[in-house]
Structure formats: structure tokens, C-alpha cells
Motif scaffolding. Structure first.
Motif, PDB file in Angstrom:
ATOM      1  N   GLU A   4       3.955   1.506  -1.084  1.00 15.32           N
ATOM      2  CA  GLU A   4       4.629   1.613  -2.378  1.00 15.32           C
ATOM      3  C   GLU A   4       3.682   2.155  -3.442  1.00 15.32           C
ATOM      4  OE1 GLU A   4       6.164  -2.268  -3.140  1.00 15.32           O
ATOM      5  OE2 GLU A   4       7.792  -2.062  -1.698  1.00 15.32           O
ATOM      6  N   TRP A   5       2.429   1.709  -3.421  1.00 19.16           N
ATOM      7  CA  TRP A   5       1.471   2.171  -4.432  1.00 19.16           C
ATOM      8  C   TRP A   5       1.164   3.663  -4.277  1.00 19.16           C
ATOM      9  CZ3 TRP A   5      -2.333  -2.418  -3.566  1.00 19.16           C
ATOM     10  CH2 TRP A   5      -1.848  -3.539  -4.220  1.00 19.16           C
ATOM     11  N   THR A   6       1.028   4.107  -3.023  1.00 17.85           N
ATOM     12  CA  THR A   6       0.638   5.507  -2.819  1.00 17.85           C
ATOM     13  C   THR A   6       1.812   6.463  -2.923  1.00 17.85           C
ATOM     14  OG1 THR A   6       0.820   5.242  -0.423  1.00 17.85           O
ATOM     15  CG2 THR A   6      -1.360   4.937  -1.402  1.00 17.85           C
TER      16      THR A   6
ATOM     17  N   LYS B   8       0.839  -1.203   0.000  1.00 14.22           N
ATOM     18  CA  LYS B   8       0.000   0.000   0.000  1.00 14.22           C
ATOM     19  C   LYS B   8       0.876   1.255   0.000  1.00 14.22           C
ATOM     20  CE  LYS B   8      -3.580   2.681   0.713  1.00 14.22           C
ATOM     21  NZ  LYS B   8      -4.213   3.301  -0.416  1.00 14.22           N
TER      22      LYS B   8
ATOM     23  N   LYS C  15       4.099   6.417  -5.307  1.00 19.41           N
ATOM     24  CA  LYS C  15       4.520   6.598  -6.711  1.00 19.41           C
ATOM     25  C   LYS C  15       3.768   7.679  -7.393  1.00 19.41           C
ATOM     26  CE  LYS C  15       6.162   1.966  -7.306  1.00 19.41           C
ATOM     27  NZ  LYS C  15       6.120   0.746  -8.017  1.00 19.41           N
TER      28      LYS C  15
END
Length: 93
Positions: free
Chosen positions: A89-91, A87, A93
């Protein structure tokens, strides 16, 4: 209305961005880049990856055996940690 927590990407007109960007294959990206000499090496790696099955059959068999004999253990803390890491890492980027 409930607002979500976290950063929201905005377009130039101030509206939220909700589109998905399609990613080109690595071979096409390198071919258009400055390092054209890496393309033959890349195609060899791609061919090697394509020759192997997408699933590790030995790993699947080992996990299946553990599940069947009752020795497979689930670690909820490790699962939660990995989910939180993904989560973040996704937010970020």
C-alpha cells in the motif's frame, strides 16, 4: 552503489523526491471544498471522537490478561501478511 528495488519518485529535474507532505485536517479540507454543508456533520463526528479515549481500555485489559496467563498466541504468518500488505500500500501510492 546498491540500488533499491521498486519505483523511485522523481521531481521535474530528475532528482529523487525526499520531502514529506503535511496533510490538512478533514474539517479544513471540506470547508474549502464544494460541499460546505458537510462541515457541521463532520464537526459532530470529530467532537464524538475527541470525547472518547484514544485507547480501548477493555481491549488492552483483555490482551494483558491473555499475556499474563499464557494464552496469548502470536501468529507470525498473519503478521508477515499484514506487513507485506502495508508495504504494498505504501509503495503503490
Amino acid at each position: 552503489m546498491v540500488q533499491s528495488i521498486g519505483p523511485k519518485p522523481l521531481s521535474s529535474n530528475g532528482r529523487p523526491v525526499a520531502s514529506v507532505t503535511r496533510v490538512a485536517s478533514a474539517a479544513k479540507t471540506v470547508a474549502r471544498g464544494d460541499d460546505v454543508g458537510a462541515v457541521p456533520q463532520l464537526s459532530g463526528v470529530a467532537a464524538e471522537a475527541a470525547a472518547q479515549p484514544p485507547v480501548d481500555a477493555a481491549r488492552v485489559a483483555a490482551l494483558r490478561a491473555q499475556i499474563e496467563n499464557g494464552s496469548y498466541r502470536i501468529d507470525p504468518d498473519a503478521i508477515a501478511d499484514r506487513m507485506l500488505t502495508m508495504k504494498q500500500e505504501w509503495t503503490s501510492k
